[in-house]
Design a protein around this motif. Structure first.
Motif, PDB file in Angstrom:
ATOM      1  N   ILE A  58     -11.133  -4.198  -4.490  1.00 48.19           N
ATOM      2  CA  ILE A  58     -10.835  -3.076  -5.084  1.00 48.19           C
ATOM      3  C   ILE A  58      -9.439  -3.551  -5.799  1.00 48.19           C
ATOM      4  O   ILE A  58      -9.035  -3.060  -6.808  1.00 48.19           O
ATOM      5  CB  ILE A  58     -10.488  -1.942  -4.356  1.00 48.19           C
ATOM      6  CG1 ILE A  58     -12.027  -1.542  -3.629  1.00 48.19           C
ATOM      7  CG2 ILE A  58      -9.919  -0.876  -4.987  1.00 48.19           C
ATOM      8  CD1 ILE A  58     -11.987  -0.401  -2.925  1.00 48.19           C
ATOM      9  N   LYS A 104       0.825  -1.176   0.035  1.00 47.10           N
ATOM     10  CA  LYS A 104       0.006   0.008   0.090  1.00 47.10           C
ATOM     11  C   LYS A 104       0.862   1.279   0.101  1.00 47.10           C
ATOM     12  O   LYS A 104       1.911   1.347   0.504  1.00 47.10           O
ATOM     13  CB  LYS A 104      -0.920  -0.028   1.065  1.00 47.10           C
ATOM     14  CG  LYS A 104      -0.338   0.391   2.436  1.00 47.10           C
ATOM     15  CD  LYS A 104      -1.051   0.192   3.766  1.00 47.10           C
ATOM     16  CE  LYS A 104      -0.387   0.540   5.024  1.00 47.10           C
ATOM     17  NZ  LYS A 104      -1.081   0.003   6.194  1.00 47.10           N
ATOM     18  N   GLU A 147      -4.700   6.554   0.507  1.00 48.21           N
ATOM     19  CA  GLU A 147      -3.852   5.378   0.365  1.00 48.21           C
ATOM     20  C   GLU A 147      -4.315   4.147  -0.601  1.00 48.21           C
ATOM     21  O   GLU A 147      -5.814   4.346  -0.533  1.00 48.21           O
ATOM     22  CB  GLU A 147      -4.009   4.797   1.826  1.00 48.21           C
ATOM     23  CG  GLU A 147      -3.020   3.582   2.059  1.00 48.21           C
ATOM     24  CD  GLU A 147      -3.361   3.030   3.519  1.00 48.21           C
ATOM     25  OE1 GLU A 147      -2.764   3.562   4.520  1.00 48.21           O
ATOM     26  OE2 GLU A 147      -3.932   2.037   3.587  1.00 48.21           O
ATOM     27  N   GLY A 148      -3.573   3.592  -0.986  1.00 48.95           N
ATOM     28  CA  GLY A 148      -4.015   2.453  -1.941  1.00 48.95           C
ATOM     29  C   GLY A 148      -2.937   2.333  -2.902  1.00 48.95           C
ATOM     30  O   GLY A 148      -2.035   2.742  -3.055  1.00 48.95           O
ATOM     31  N   LYS A 149      -3.203   1.010  -3.664  1.00 46.90           N
ATOM     32  CA  LYS A 149      -2.113   0.738  -4.654  1.00 46.90           C
ATOM     33  C   LYS A 149      -1.855   2.005  -5.767  1.00 46.90           C
ATOM     34  O   LYS A 149      -2.711   2.470  -6.150  1.00 46.90           O
ATOM     35  CB  LYS A 149      -2.768  -0.574  -5.517  1.00 46.90           C
ATOM     36  CG  LYS A 149      -1.847  -1.311  -6.614  1.00 46.90           C
ATOM     37  CD  LYS A 149      -2.521  -2.361  -7.168  1.00 46.90           C
ATOM     38  CE  LYS A 149      -1.738  -3.035  -8.437  1.00 46.90           C
ATOM     39  NZ  LYS A 149      -0.357  -2.874  -8.279  1.00 46.90           N
ATOM     40  N   ASP A 199     -11.747  -3.865   0.484  1.00 48.35           N
ATOM     41  CA  ASP A 199     -10.496  -3.644   0.017  1.00 48.35           C
ATOM     42  C   ASP A 199     -10.129  -4.897  -0.903  1.00 48.35           C
ATOM     43  O   ASP A 199      -9.435  -4.677  -1.918  1.00 48.35           O
ATOM     44  CB  ASP A 199      -9.269  -3.456   0.978  1.00 48.35           C
ATOM     45  CG  ASP A 199      -9.321  -1.861   1.473  1.00 48.35           C
ATOM     46  OD1 ASP A 199      -9.851  -1.071   0.717  1.00 48.35           O
ATOM     47  OD2 ASP A 199      -8.581  -1.536   2.190  1.00 48.35           O
ATOM     48  N   GLU A 200     -10.539  -6.126  -0.543  1.00 45.54           N
ATOM     49  CA  GLU A 200     -10.231  -7.251  -1.540  1.00 45.54           C
ATOM     50  C   GLU A 200     -11.234  -7.102  -2.578  1.00 45.54           C
ATOM     51  O   GLU A 200     -11.074  -7.907  -3.446  1.00 45.54           O
ATOM     52  CB  GLU A 200     -10.654  -8.327  -0.595  1.00 45.54           C
ATOM     53  CG  GLU A 200     -12.013  -8.831  -0.197  1.00 45.54           C
ATOM     54  CD  GLU A 200     -12.263  -9.870   0.401  1.00 45.54           C
ATOM     55  OE1 GLU A 200     -12.099 -11.103  -0.108  1.00 45.54           O
ATOM     56  OE2 GLU A 200     -12.619 -10.038   1.684  1.00 45.54           O
ATOM     57  N   GLY A 229     -11.646   4.084  -5.586  1.00 50.78           N
ATOM     58  CA  GLY A 229     -11.248   3.123  -4.618  1.00 50.78           C
ATOM     59  C   GLY A 229      -9.951   3.449  -3.551  1.00 50.78           C
ATOM     60  O   GLY A 229      -9.918   2.610  -2.644  1.00 50.78           O
ATOM     61  N   PRO A 245      -8.516  -0.684   8.648  1.00 55.15           N
ATOM     62  CA  PRO A 245      -8.835  -1.690   7.803  1.00 55.15           C
ATOM     63  C   PRO A 245     -10.245  -1.396   7.203  1.00 55.15           C
ATOM     64  O   PRO A 245     -11.120  -0.859   7.779  1.00 55.15           O
ATOM     65  CB  PRO A 245      -8.932  -3.114   8.324  1.00 55.15           C
ATOM     66  CG  PRO A 245      -9.302  -2.816   9.950  1.00 55.15           C
ATOM     67  CD  PRO A 245      -8.827  -1.377  10.315  1.00 55.15           C
ATOM     68  N   ARG A 246     -10.350  -1.734   5.746  1.00 58.79           N
ATOM     69  CA  ARG A 246     -11.701  -1.759   5.320  1.00 58.79           C
ATOM     70  C   ARG A 246     -12.041  -2.902   4.411  1.00 58.79           C
ATOM     71  O   ARG A 246     -11.168  -3.712   3.598  1.00 58.79           O
ATOM     72  CB  ARG A 246     -11.403  -0.643   4.277  1.00 58.79           C
ATOM     73  CG  ARG A 246     -12.676   0.337   3.900  1.00 58.79           C
ATOM     74  CD  ARG A 246     -12.129   1.523   2.954  1.00 58.79           C
ATOM     75  NE  ARG A 246     -11.315   1.206   1.855  1.00 58.79           N
ATOM     76  CZ  ARG A 246     -11.308   1.901   0.645  1.00 58.79           C
ATOM     77  NH1 ARG A 246     -12.024   3.025   0.709  1.00 58.79           N
ATOM     78  NH2 ARG A 246     -10.614   1.511  -0.351  1.00 58.79           N
ATOM     79  N   SER A 247     -13.143  -3.392   4.962  1.00 65.12           N
ATOM     80  CA  SER A 247     -13.392  -4.918   4.400  1.00 65.12           C
ATOM     81  C   SER A 247     -13.574  -4.925   2.743  1.00 65.12           C
ATOM     82  O   SER A 247     -13.428  -6.058   2.207  1.00 65.12           O
ATOM     83  CB  SER A 247     -14.683  -5.659   4.910  1.00 65.12           C
ATOM     84  OG  SER A 247     -15.740  -4.467   4.789  1.00 65.12           O
ATOM     85  N   LYS A 306      -8.484   5.115  -0.113  1.00 64.97           N
ATOM     86  CA  LYS A 306      -8.928   5.115   1.195  1.00 64.97           C
ATOM     87  C   LYS A 306      -8.532   6.357   1.864  1.00 64.97           C
ATOM     88  O   LYS A 306      -7.238   6.505   1.830  1.00 64.97           O
ATOM     89  CB  LYS A 306      -8.615   3.923   1.852  1.00 64.97           C
ATOM     90  CG  LYS A 306      -8.960   3.913   3.357  1.00 64.97           C
ATOM     91  CD  LYS A 306      -8.677   2.473   3.995  1.00 64.97           C
ATOM     92  CE  LYS A 306      -7.240   2.094   4.332  1.00 64.97           C
ATOM     93  NZ  LYS A 306      -7.193   0.774   4.951  1.00 64.97           N
TER      94      LYS A 306
END
Ligand code: GTP
Ligand code: MG
Length: 151
Positions: A147, A1, A76-78, A144-145, A29, A140-142, A31
């Motif tokens: 996204i 991340k 935050e994110g990829k 995310d899997e 997508g 955590p964000r449920s 966060k």
């Protein structure tokens, strides 16, 4: 991340574009892990743009960035840094393609409504320049899997 510093500049706040800009990042997508409104001092604006100190537009840039409240955020994110800049669009809104924030919402390089970190080092420097560590939430964000896949 990965984390990037994104700011809605004083013109974006004045023009009522806060929600529209935040929505671009949320819908993509990413966060939101930190958010606040603040009015930058001239000194903080100078340190934020320190790498541009020799540019002819530096004085005007500092005056612009400290001309009213901004919305400071950490997203935050990829690939958040690179993709965040894709969402913002080219520095000069005249060259920014439609579909980007600047391409849709601005026309002048001196009033380009938003800022985004340009690399991993500047992201770390800028996040530390505007936020205390405890102001950034690591949660955590449920979804995310749904996204980002593992590969
Ligand atoms: P930021 O996300 O704000 O850092 O923009 P950027 O990374 O796309 O561009 P850069 O860091 O090179 O420039 C920072 C800011 O300075 C820009 O966003 C503009 O607001 C301003 N700026 C850059 N070039 C010019 C210019 O030629 N004239 C004027 N007036 N402002 C400029
Ligand atoms: Mg920049």
């Amino acid at each position: 991340k990965e984390r990037t510093f994104i700011a809605i500049k004083p013109d974006g706040v004045q023009r009522g574009l806060i929600a529209a800009i935040i929505a671009r990042f949320e819908n993509k997508g990413f966060k939101l892990v930190a958010l606040k409104m603040l009015w930058p001092t001239k000194e903080k604006a100078e340190s934020h743009y320190a790498d541009l100190a020799t540019k002819p537009f530096f004085k005007g840039l500092v005056a612009y960035f400290s001309s009213g409240p901004i919305v400071a955020m950490v997203w935050e994110g990829k690939d958040a840094i690179k993709t965040g800049r894709v969402l913002l669009g080219a520095t000069n809104p005249a060259a920014a393609v439609p579909g980007t924030i600047r391409g849709d919402l601005a026309i002048s390089v001196g009033r380009n409504i938003c800022h985004g970190s340009d690399g991993p080092e500047s992201a770390v420097h800028e996040i530390a320049n505007w936020f205390a560590p405890e102001e950034v939430s690591d949660y955590p964000r449920s979804l995310d899997e749904w996204i980002v896949s593992d590969n």
